[in-house]
Scaffold this motif. Structure first.
Motif, PDB file in Angstrom:
ATOM      1  N   LEU A 420       0.802  -1.085   0.150  1.00 47.01           N
ATOM      2  CA  LEU A 420      -0.040  -0.095  -0.125  1.00 47.01           C
ATOM      3  C   LEU A 420       0.880   1.166  -0.046  1.00 47.01           C
ATOM      4  N   ASN A 421       1.826   1.185   0.784  1.00 44.47           N
ATOM      5  CA  ASN A 421       2.784   2.465   0.696  1.00 44.47           C
ATOM      6  C   ASN A 421       3.262   2.677  -0.564  1.00 44.47           C
ATOM      7  N   ASP A 422       3.956   1.807  -1.303  1.00 42.57           N
ATOM      8  CA  ASP A 422       4.104   1.910  -2.542  1.00 42.57           C
ATOM      9  C   ASP A 422       3.256   2.668  -3.467  1.00 42.57           C
ATOM     10  N   SER A 423       1.963   2.093  -3.510  1.00 42.39           N
ATOM     11  CA  SER A 423       0.840   2.752  -4.169  1.00 42.39           C
ATOM     12  C   SER A 423       0.376   3.994  -3.909  1.00 42.39           C
ATOM     13  N   VAL A 424       0.847   4.623  -2.427  1.00 43.89           N
ATOM     14  CA  VAL A 424       0.449   5.692  -2.200  1.00 43.89           C
ATOM     15  C   VAL A 424       1.392   6.852  -2.796  1.00 43.89           C
ATOM     16  N   ALA A 425       2.552   6.316  -3.452  1.00 42.57           N
ATOM     17  CA  ALA A 425       3.430   7.305  -4.273  1.00 42.57           C
ATOM     18  C   ALA A 425       4.871   7.414  -3.738  1.00 42.57           C
ATOM     19  N   PHE A 426       5.243   7.019  -2.371  1.00 40.66           N
ATOM     20  CA  PHE A 426       6.461   7.135  -1.901  1.00 40.66           C
ATOM     21  C   PHE A 426       6.882   5.963  -1.593  1.00 40.66           C
ATOM     22  N   VAL A 427       8.248   5.271  -2.400  1.00 46.44           N
ATOM     23  CA  VAL A 427       8.847   4.280  -2.189  1.00 46.44           C
ATOM     24  C   VAL A 427       9.789   4.423  -0.986  1.00 46.44           C
ATOM     25  N   SER A 428      10.490   5.216  -0.767  1.00 54.31           N
ATOM     26  CA  SER A 428      11.535   5.389   0.296  1.00 54.31           C
ATOM     27  C   SER A 428      11.231   6.535   1.335  1.00 54.31           C
ATOM     28  N   GLU A 429      11.925   6.147   2.500  1.00 56.06           N
ATOM     29  CA  GLU A 429      11.645   7.174   3.258  1.00 56.06           C
ATOM     30  C   GLU A 429      12.288   8.518   3.150  1.00 56.06           C
ATOM     31  N   GLU A 430      13.535   8.278   2.370  1.00 60.42           N
ATOM     32  CA  GLU A 430      14.196   9.709   1.883  1.00 60.42           C
ATOM     33  C   GLU A 430      13.240  10.341   0.983  1.00 60.42           C
ATOM     34  N   ALA A 431      12.500   9.638   0.366  1.00 60.97           N
ATOM     35  CA  ALA A 431      11.592  10.553  -0.803  1.00 60.97           C
ATOM     36  C   ALA A 431      10.566  11.274  -0.346  1.00 60.97           C
ATOM     37  N   ARG A 432      10.051  10.828   0.907  1.00 58.08           N
ATOM     38  CA  ARG A 432       9.005  11.482   1.664  1.00 58.08           C
ATOM     39  C   ARG A 432       9.157  13.126   1.951  1.00 58.08           C
ATOM     40  N   PRO A 433       8.382  14.120   1.698  1.00 56.37           N
ATOM     41  CA  PRO A 433       8.642  15.249   2.296  1.00 56.37           C
ATOM     42  C   PRO A 433       8.314  15.390   3.916  1.00 56.37           C
ATOM     43  N   ASN A 434       8.966  16.269   4.453  1.00 51.30           N
ATOM     44  CA  ASN A 434       8.794  16.200   6.003  1.00 51.30           C
ATOM     45  C   ASN A 434       7.692  16.945   6.277  1.00 51.30           C
ATOM     46  N   THR A 435       6.574  16.442   6.230  1.00 54.48           N
ATOM     47  CA  THR A 435       5.451  17.105   6.566  1.00 54.48           C
ATOM     48  C   THR A 435       4.539  16.603   7.545  1.00 54.48           C
ATOM     49  N   VAL A 436       3.617  17.250   8.304  1.00 54.82           N
ATOM     50  CA  VAL A 436       2.764  16.460   9.415  1.00 54.82           C
ATOM     51  C   VAL A 436       1.975  15.556   8.340  1.00 54.82           C
ATOM     52  N   GLU A 437       1.241  16.146   7.509  1.00 56.24           N
ATOM     53  CA  GLU A 437       0.223  15.242   6.501  1.00 56.24           C
ATOM     54  C   GLU A 437       0.868  13.990   6.107  1.00 56.24           C
ATOM     55  N   THR A 438       2.271  14.060   5.602  1.00 57.08           N
ATOM     56  CA  THR A 438       2.929  12.785   5.167  1.00 57.08           C
ATOM     57  C   THR A 438       2.989  11.995   6.091  1.00 57.08           C
ATOM     58  N   PHE A 439       3.213  12.339   7.411  1.00 54.11           N
ATOM     59  CA  PHE A 439       3.586  11.521   8.533  1.00 54.11           C
ATOM     60  C   PHE A 439       2.265  10.785   8.846  1.00 54.11           C
ATOM     61  N   CYS A 440       1.190  11.681   8.884  1.00 55.92           N
ATOM     62  CA  CYS A 440      -0.074  10.978   8.995  1.00 55.92           C
ATOM     63  C   CYS A 440      -0.636  10.069   8.126  1.00 55.92           C
ATOM     64  N   ASN A 441      -0.230  10.076   6.861  1.00 58.11           N
ATOM     65  CA  ASN A 441      -0.666   9.587   5.702  1.00 58.11           C
ATOM     66  C   ASN A 441       0.325   8.304   5.555  1.00 58.11           C
ATOM     67  N   THR A 442       1.347   7.989   6.284  1.00 54.34           N
ATOM     68  CA  THR A 442       2.134   7.060   6.146  1.00 54.34           C
ATOM     69  C   THR A 442       1.726   5.925   7.085  1.00 54.34           C
ATOM     70  N   THR A 443       1.635   4.643   6.726  1.00 56.77           N
ATOM     71  CA  THR A 443       0.993   3.661   7.453  1.00 56.77           C
ATOM     72  C   THR A 443       1.521   3.631   8.919  1.00 56.77           C
ATOM     73  N   VAL A 444       3.121   3.169   8.911  1.00 59.15           N
ATOM     74  CA  VAL A 444       3.731   3.163   9.965  1.00 59.15           C
ATOM     75  C   VAL A 444       4.837   4.169   9.776  1.00 59.15           C
ATOM     76  N   PRO A 445       4.775   5.397  10.567  1.00 62.72           N
ATOM     77  CA  PRO A 445       5.693   6.386  10.220  1.00 62.72           C
ATOM     78  C   PRO A 445       7.010   5.975  11.331  1.00 62.72           C
ATOM     79  N   THR A 446       8.124   6.533  11.056  1.00 62.43           N
ATOM     80  CA  THR A 446       9.171   6.191  11.946  1.00 62.43           C
ATOM     81  C   THR A 446       9.552   7.414  12.692  1.00 62.43           C
ATOM     82  N   LEU A 447      10.374   7.316  13.825  1.00 61.32           N
ATOM     83  CA  LEU A 447      11.041   8.245  14.503  1.00 61.32           C
ATOM     84  C   LEU A 447      11.772   9.205  13.566  1.00 61.32           C
ATOM     85  N   ALA A 448      12.410   8.874  12.494  1.00 58.28           N
ATOM     86  CA  ALA A 448      13.223   9.783  11.716  1.00 58.28           C
ATOM     87  C   ALA A 448      12.175  10.835  11.193  1.00 58.28           C
TER      88      ALA A 448
END
Length: 574
Positions: A420-448
């Motif tokens: 599901l995470n791949d289908s949401v458009a972000f493959v790697s953690e490094e590729a995700r923008p650092n926003t609260v929206e992305t954090f909340c829309n990630t299935t299991v977000p990390t401490l990083a």
């Protein structure tokens, strides 16, 4: 891609009459004026500089200053083809170089028709180098703007939107309103806010013929804004929103826009999590009209058999259809055979792409394995990964975080987190923008991811994001945001503080809306304190961390007395 028609041939023929300078793919490193002498001389000596094609080289600030001086002598300049031009350059160099080149064109009084800065790591910082150019008379004539894979982010997207808005206003006042036809900005992490900002511009311009915004992390709110803008651009021929999270909810709005855009030739909505309901929305508006359609991509959308047959039926009258991509859905063998038969009956068998990848087969195998492995122990599956889906039937699921709109009946998880995470458009953690929206829309977000958030006041940042959610979905986002902060609360006191404040907000809202019992049941299920009746239900989050955060909330009186008693009863007996 759409076919090469007469109009394309005429445009290509016209391009052969253009003259200019090209150093394409020569891997030149132009750092100084001296190093760029050959290029500068070529520009200076070119009698008619219609285009300057520099793709596949690297340009520094000093060399850009020299090129800008040469450009000042060419008011006839039309096409700035500067794709992949700043490899290896510092972030501070790129905006300076672009500003310099822009000043040269502005000083010359050039009238650009094409600006292509794709595949350059611009980011918001680099975008500052284009703002003055985009607002200037040099871009009043702009027809094609290509900024694919530039990492603009939300900030860069908003800056771009503002510059184009000012350009349109100024050009309209001058009697030559901006008539942009092609806008390409894929892989830019625009997200909802960036998409909304650009949608406003699209609604103002109203002359677009091609829009490509794949892989931008856009969800339903952004799709809604874009759909409203597309309605005001009825001449749109090419629409590419591949690999965004449209879902059925977004598809409903997008379908309304597609109904208006009868000139569509190429539609790419692949890998957008449309599901069956979303596919039906799109199919229904394609049933009648859209006679110019040549290419349709709805692959990898988790579309079931009913949706697949609806798509095929919608193509019965498309005499120009040449490429239909439906691979990677969940049709099943019988449906795939029937789709093939229908396309052959319509005389369009050659247009249908392969159907050899079918997720329904994989899903059945995964479900069988899950059923075999299920045990009664409440703690089993503590480390499992999954995603709970809302029902397709209502067409209103919100994908990206685990949620169920009613909270009292969480649906079973039949998708792995990575899938599901791949289908949401972000493959790697490094590729995700650092926003609260992305954090909340990630299935299991990390401490990083949490630590990378820019806001100092994390509680205020989470509350600001949650307050932007429509009221009917607010509680769903809120309870899952609590869980996601709770997962990392053992490692971060800051995350624990956020979870506690959100517990306060959650129960305050639940009490006002008479949903306390539903919220209680939801947490009991997710924390493994209450066994769910559906044997396919599996735990996703670290229940030890989540239970610890809940116990902390109880101690801090973040939960009302009645709910505290309920949780304490289960916690003391687990």
């Amino acid at each position: 891609m759409s076919s090469f028609g007469f109009k394309d041939f005429a445009e290509a023929l016209a391009e052969t009459k253009l003259s200019g300078v090209s150093f394409v793919g020569q891997a030149k490193n132009w750092g100084t004026v001296a190093e760029a002498k050959d290029l500068i001389d070529a520009i200076t000596n070119c009698k008619t500089l219609d285009y300057l094609h520099l793709e596949g080289n690297t340009l520094g600030v000093d060399a850009a200053n020299g090129i800008a001086e040469a450009l000042k002598k060419h008011p006839e300049f039309k096409q700035a083809l500067w794709k992949d031009l700043f490899t290896g350059r510092l972030k501070t160099e790129i905006p300076q170089a672009l500003m310099s080149l822009g000043k040269g064109m502005i000083a010359a009084g050039a009238k650009l028709t094409v600006l292509d800065c794709s595949d350059n790591a611009l980011g918001p910082n680099g975008m500052t180098g284009l703002v003055d150019l985009l607002k200037s008379p040099t871009c009043y004539s702009l027809q094609e703007l290509k900024l694919n894979n530039c990492g603009l982010g939300i900030g860069g997207g908003k800056m771009l939107a503002q510059a184009l808005t000012e350009c349109h206003a100024a050009s309209s006042s001058a009697g030559t309103p901006l008539k942009l036809k092609v806008f390409i900005a894929g892989r830019n992490r625009l997200e909802n806010d960036g998409a909304k900002a650009l949608a406003k511009v699209f609604g103002i311009i109203q002359t677009l013929e091609e829009v490509a915004m794949p892989q931008n992390g856009i969800y339903h709110p952004g799709i809604l804004a874009l759909s409203e803008a597309f309605k005001l651009n009825p001449n749109l021929r090419v629409l590419n929103l591949n690999d965004n999270t449209i879902t059925a909810k977004g598809a409903r709005h997008l379908a309304e826009a597609i109904e208006v855009m009868q000139n569509l030739v190429d539609v790419n909505l692949g890998d957008c999590l449309l599901k069956t309901t979303g596919a039906i929305f799109i199919s229904e508006v394609l049933q009648d009209g859209h006679e110019k359609l040549e290419t349709l991509n709805l692959g990898f959308n988790e579309i079931g058999a009913e949706g697949g047959l609806e798509i095929a039926a919608a193509l019965h009258n498309k005499t120009h259809i040449k490429d239909v991509q439906l691979n990677g859905n969940q049709f099943g063998t019988d449906c795939r055979d029937r789709i093939t038969e229908l396309m052959l009956e319509y005389g369009k068998g050659d247009a249908l792409g392969p159907l050899d990848e079918d997720e329904s087969d994989v899903e059945e195998e995964e479900n069988d394995e899950e059923n075999d492995e299920y045990v009664d122990d409440e703690t089993e599956g503590e480390e499992s990964e999954g995603e709970y889906e809302a029902s397709e039937d209502d067409g209103d699921e919100i994908i990206g975080i685990n949620r169920n709109s009613t909270l009292d009946e969480p649906a079973p998880n039949d998708l792995s987190w990575k899938k599901l995470n791949d289908s949401v458009a972000f493959v790697s953690e490094e590729a995700r923008p650092n926003t609260v929206e992305t954090f909340c829309n990630t299935t299991v977000p990390t401490l990083a991811m949490f630590n990378a958030l820019e806001e100092n006041d994390k509680v205020a940042a989470f509350r600001a994001f949650l307050q932007s959610i429509p009221e009917e979905d607010y509680l769903v986002y809120l309870v899952y945001s609590i869980l996601k902060c709770s997962v990392i609360s053992k490692e971060s006191n800051e995350a624990l503080e956020v979870s506690q404040m959100l517990f306060n907000d959650c129960y305050e809202f639940a009490e006002k809306t008479n949903q306390v019992k539903r919220v209680n049941n939801f947490f009991l299920y997710q924390l493994g304190l209450l066994k769910h009746e559906d044997k396919n239900f599996h735990l996703v989050y670290d229940i030890k961390a989540c239970r610890a955060a809940l116990q902390h909330a109880i101690k801090k009186n973040s939960i009302p007395a009645e709910a505290r008693s309920t949780f304490e009863l289960f916690l003391n007996n687990c």
